[in-house]
Write a protein that holds these residues in place. Structure first.
Motif, PDB file in Angstrom:
ATOM      1  N   ARG A 260      -4.692  -0.132  -5.651  1.00  0.00           N
ATOM      2  CA  ARG A 260      -4.893   0.708  -4.463  1.00  0.00           C
ATOM      3  C   ARG A 260      -6.198   0.359  -3.757  1.00  0.00           C
ATOM      4  N   LYS A 261      -7.261   0.107  -4.514  1.00  0.00           N
ATOM      5  CA  LYS A 261      -8.533  -0.277  -3.903  1.00  0.00           C
ATOM      6  C   LYS A 261      -8.400  -1.610  -3.171  1.00  0.00           C
ATOM      7  N   PHE A 262      -7.697  -2.562  -3.782  1.00  0.00           N
ATOM      8  CA  PHE A 262      -7.537  -3.864  -3.148  1.00  0.00           C
ATOM      9  C   PHE A 262      -6.756  -3.745  -1.848  1.00  0.00           C
ATOM     10  N   GLN A 263      -5.731  -2.883  -1.813  1.00  0.00           N
ATOM     11  CA  GLN A 263      -4.933  -2.746  -0.598  1.00  0.00           C
ATOM     12  C   GLN A 263      -5.735  -2.115   0.537  1.00  0.00           C
ATOM     13  N   ILE A 264      -6.678  -1.262   0.210  1.00  0.00           N
ATOM     14  CA  ILE A 264      -7.551  -0.700   1.246  1.00  0.00           C
ATOM     15  C   ILE A 264      -8.359  -1.822   1.901  1.00  0.00           C
ATOM     16  N   ASN A 265      -8.943  -2.685   1.081  1.00  0.00           N
ATOM     17  CA  ASN A 265      -9.696  -3.820   1.620  1.00  0.00           C
ATOM     18  C   ASN A 265      -8.795  -4.792   2.358  1.00  0.00           C
ATOM     19  N   GLU A 266      -7.564  -4.956   1.880  1.00  0.00           N
ATOM     20  CA  GLU A 266      -6.614  -5.853   2.537  1.00  0.00           C
ATOM     21  C   GLU A 266      -6.290  -5.356   3.945  1.00  0.00           C
ATOM     22  N   ILE A 267      -6.069  -4.061   4.086  1.00  0.00           N
ATOM     23  CA  ILE A 267      -5.752  -3.493   5.401  1.00  0.00           C
ATOM     24  C   ILE A 267      -6.983  -3.534   6.305  1.00  0.00           C
ATOM     25  N   ALA A 268      -8.166  -3.249   5.736  1.00  0.00           N
ATOM     26  CA  ALA A 268      -9.397  -3.338   6.529  1.00  0.00           C
ATOM     27  C   ALA A 268      -9.605  -4.760   7.028  1.00  0.00           C
ATOM     28  N   ARG A 269      -9.184  -5.752   6.236  1.00  0.00           N
ATOM     29  CA  ARG A 269      -9.309  -7.157   6.626  1.00  0.00           C
ATOM     30  C   ARG A 269      -8.401  -7.480   7.815  1.00  0.00           C
ATOM     31  N   ILE A 270      -7.227  -6.859   7.853  1.00  0.00           N
ATOM     32  CA  ILE A 270      -6.294  -7.092   8.957  1.00  0.00           C
ATOM     33  C   ILE A 270      -6.932  -6.717  10.289  1.00  0.00           C
ATOM     34  N   PHE A 271      -7.594  -5.565  10.304  1.00  0.00           N
ATOM     35  CA  PHE A 271      -8.194  -5.052  11.542  1.00  0.00           C
ATOM     36  C   PHE A 271      -9.656  -5.467  11.692  1.00  0.00           C
ATOM     37  N   ARG A 272     -10.187  -6.214  10.735  1.00  0.00           N
ATOM     38  CA  ARG A 272     -11.585  -6.662  10.738  1.00  0.00           C
ATOM     39  C   ARG A 272     -12.543  -5.475  10.845  1.00  0.00           C
ATOM     40  N   VAL A 273     -12.287  -4.474  10.018  1.00  0.00           N
ATOM     41  CA  VAL A 273     -13.124  -3.278   9.963  1.00  0.00           C
ATOM     42  C   VAL A 273     -13.886  -3.289   8.640  1.00  0.00           C
TER      43      VAL A 273
ATOM     44  N   ALA B 150       0.837  -1.208   0.000  1.00  0.00           N
ATOM     45  CA  ALA B 150       0.000   0.000   0.000  1.00  0.00           C
ATOM     46  C   ALA B 150       0.869   1.255   0.000  1.00  0.00           C
ATOM     47  N   ILE B 151       1.951   1.235   0.775  1.00  0.00           N
ATOM     48  CA  ILE B 151       2.868   2.377   0.796  1.00  0.00           C
ATOM     49  C   ILE B 151       3.522   2.549  -0.573  1.00  0.00           C
ATOM     50  N   ALA B 152       3.903   1.429  -1.202  1.00  0.00           N
ATOM     51  CA  ALA B 152       4.569   1.497  -2.505  1.00  0.00           C
ATOM     52  C   ALA B 152       3.636   2.053  -3.577  1.00  0.00           C
ATOM     53  N   THR B 153       2.382   1.601  -3.605  1.00  0.00           N
ATOM     54  CA  THR B 153       1.448   2.105  -4.609  1.00  0.00           C
ATOM     55  C   THR B 153       1.130   3.576  -4.389  1.00  0.00           C
ATOM     56  N   GLU B 154       1.046   3.979  -3.129  1.00  0.00           N
ATOM     57  CA  GLU B 154       0.795   5.389  -2.825  1.00  0.00           C
ATOM     58  C   GLU B 154       1.973   6.252  -3.261  1.00  0.00           C
ATOM     59  N   GLU B 155       3.188   5.763  -3.011  1.00  0.00           N
ATOM     60  CA  GLU B 155       4.369   6.504  -3.426  1.00  0.00           C
ATOM     61  C   GLU B 155       4.487   6.550  -4.946  1.00  0.00           C
ATOM     62  N   TYR B 156       4.111   5.460  -5.606  1.00  0.00           N
ATOM     63  CA  TYR B 156       4.137   5.437  -7.065  1.00  0.00           C
ATOM     64  C   TYR B 156       3.191   6.491  -7.635  1.00  0.00           C
ATOM     65  N   GLY B 157       1.990   6.563  -7.059  1.00  0.00           N
ATOM     66  CA  GLY B 157       1.032   7.558  -7.524  1.00  0.00           C
ATOM     67  C   GLY B 157       1.526   8.978  -7.320  1.00  0.00           C
ATOM     68  N   ALA B 158       2.171   9.221  -6.171  1.00  0.00           N
ATOM     69  CA  ALA B 158       2.696  10.568  -5.907  1.00  0.00           C
ATOM     70  C   ALA B 158       3.791  10.933  -6.907  1.00  0.00           C
ATOM     71  N   LYS B 159       4.683   9.981  -7.175  1.00  0.00           N
ATOM     72  CA  LYS B 159       5.762  10.250  -8.129  1.00  0.00           C
ATOM     73  C   LYS B 159       5.219  10.377  -9.551  1.00  0.00           C
ATOM     74  N   PHE B 160       4.156   9.643  -9.845  1.00  0.00           N
ATOM     75  CA  PHE B 160       3.534   9.712 -11.166  1.00  0.00           C
ATOM     76  C   PHE B 160       3.068  11.136 -11.465  1.00  0.00           C
ATOM     77  N   PHE B 161       2.401  11.752 -10.475  1.00  0.00           N
ATOM     78  CA  PHE B 161       1.928  13.113 -10.687  1.00  0.00           C
ATOM     79  C   PHE B 161       3.055  14.133 -10.535  1.00  0.00           C
ATOM     80  N   ALA B 162       4.062  13.809  -9.731  1.00  0.00           N
ATOM     81  CA  ALA B 162       5.201  14.715  -9.599  1.00  0.00           C
ATOM     82  C   ALA B 162       5.971  14.845 -10.898  1.00  0.00           C
ATOM     83  N   ASN B 163       5.887  13.835 -11.745  1.00  0.00           N
ATOM     84  CA  ASN B 163       6.575  13.856 -13.030  1.00  0.00           C
ATOM     85  C   ASN B 163       5.657  14.296 -14.163  1.00  0.00           C
ATOM     86  N   GLY B 164       4.676  15.112 -13.824  1.00  0.00           N
ATOM     87  CA  GLY B 164       3.808  15.657 -14.851  1.00  0.00           C
ATOM     88  C   GLY B 164       2.835  14.642 -15.405  1.00  0.00           C
TER      89      GLY B 164
END
Length: 413
Positions: free
Chosen positions: A266-279, A191-205
């Motif tokens: 990114r959507k899948f990782q949100i559900n994956e993290i929610a699954r960890i905490f059972r939220v 999740a951190i990697a995909t978020e960082e990828y998205g940030a760098k994607f927009f940082a590079n125009g």
């Protein structure tokens, strides 16, 4: 009188054998995605932050009362010193909400929550102070007795077992819980990697990369690259018209995010993290699979299958650590989750009507559940009523038998 934390320390009884230790830092660290995951980097991920906040605030907002067993059931023990400490103010610096929110956050990130118990000379609990889990080590004496070592300013302070309120999460030995963050670090690292990828994607125009082709020989390639980046790099320079000289061409070589399924990941990782905490996903802002018909059921399941186990951990740990053996026979501590299970207004009124008509709720019971004052004396608010056409089942059977006998007598005559 304000009692400073760690003011009551003692010398350990015998040398520890290092049999157990809460220093499980080897679980944290680099993941398969190449990102370092620990409690701080994990909290910078929106899904982790949302899950921790939802659970910590839920536990902190529940009413927490100390009760006394009675012949008729239970009653609030407002005269017990723990009632004020747990319900209102565990120490002079914190409210009960902040204290429980802090400990629940520790429990979700490190898998353990610790608080120092300050007692007076008679053993009465006077205050509770949170302790950082990453500074705690659990050891045993040569006699097998547990004690805690707390690191502060480079020194280790031993604390007896009865001086620490310890709430462990899921673990392998029943003494130390393991961090959900550490155990699922690869999912969070992705999740951190995909978020960082998205940030760098927009940082590079909004362009993942490319090459400038020149028909001739370029004497200073770095100068051309720096000049290009200075004008076109960054999301603020996106969609600017590029001017290419001397027959140069720009060709993209990066993979478009649609092809790489960036958004789906990114959507899948949100559900994956929610699954960890059972939220439930809708509680962390993902409403894709939620609807009017199922969101109430998901909320009830959150209370039953997510909150209830945490509530039980808290209640049993508090009773074990804060009540004396004699007090455990007379007192207990309980969270009140009824407020979360009440449902909407119409459903509550229908439920109250059934309870009132069948005699197991009085008007005062209902008013108390709705946080209203009881009726004044003489108004009959404490009476339990039933419909007049309802009789005891034994009486109903006796009436039926008597009526049957009367019919047989009339027939014989």
């Amino acid at each position: 009188m304000k009692i400073p934390i760690l003011s009551k320390l003692f010398h350990s009884r015998g040398s520890p054998n290092n049999f157990w230790s809460s220093a499980y830092s080897f679980f944290f660290g680099t993941t398969s995605s190449g990102k370092t995951v620990n409690e701080k980097t994990a909290m910078q991920t929106t899904a982790v932050y949302a899950c921790v906040r939802v659970l910590a605030e839920a536990i902190a907002s529940l009413p927490l009362h100390t009760y006394r067993y009675t012949d008729g059931g239970k009653e609030k023990a407002t005269d017990h010193n723990l009632y004020h400490i747990l319900h209102s103010e565990p120490n002079p610096e914190m409210t009960s909400f902040v204290f429980r929110e802090t400990l629940m956050g520790h429990l979700l990130l490190w898998g353990n929550a610790y608080a120092q118990i300050i007692r007076d000379g008679r053993g009465k609990v006077m205050a509770l102070y949170p302790l950082m889990p990453d500074k705690i080590t659990i050891e045993r004496t040569e006699k097998g007795e547990l004690y805690y070592l707390y690191q502060k300013d480079g020194e280790f302070y031993p604390l007896r077992n009865d001086e620490v309120l310890h709430i462990p999460g899921l673990g392998f030995d029943g003494l130390i819980g393991y961090s959900p963050i550490a155990m699922a670090k690869n999912a969070i690292g992705m999740a951190i990697a995909t978020e960082e990828y998205g940030a760098k994607f927009f940082a590079n125009g909004a362009n993942p990369g490319g090459v400038l082709e020149h028909p001739g020989v370029v004497k200073d390639p770095s100068k051309i690259r720096e000049s290009w980046n200075a004008v076109y790099q960054g999301s603020g320079n996106a969609h600017r018209v590029a001017v290419l000289e001397e027959g140069m061409k720009y060709q993209t070589i990066g993979i478009p995010p649609e092809q790489a399924q960036f958004l789906e990941t990114r959507k899948f990782q949100i559900n994956e993290i929610a699954r960890i905490f059972r939220v439930p996903p809708h509680m962390v802002g993902d409403l894709e699979k939620s609807s009017f018909s199922n969101i109430e059921q998901q909320s009830l399941e959150f209370i039953m299958y997510t909150l209830d186990p945490w509530v039980s951990r808290w209640e049993q740990a508090i009773k074990r650590a804060l009540l004396s053996p004699d007090e455990k026979k007379e007192y207990f501590v309980k969270f009140n989750v009824n407020g979360l299970l009440r449902g909407d207004y119409q459903s509550r009124m229908q439920g109250y009507a059934v309870g009132r008509q069948n005699g197991w709720l009085s008007a005062d019971d209902i008013r108390e559940l709705e946080d209203m004052n009881k009726l004044t004396e003489g108004m009959g608010g404490d009476k339990y009523l039933v419909n007049g056409n309802m009789i005891d089942i034994a009486q109903a059977g006796a009436w039926a038998n008597q009526n049957k006998k009367g019919l047989e007598d009339d027939k014989n005559e």
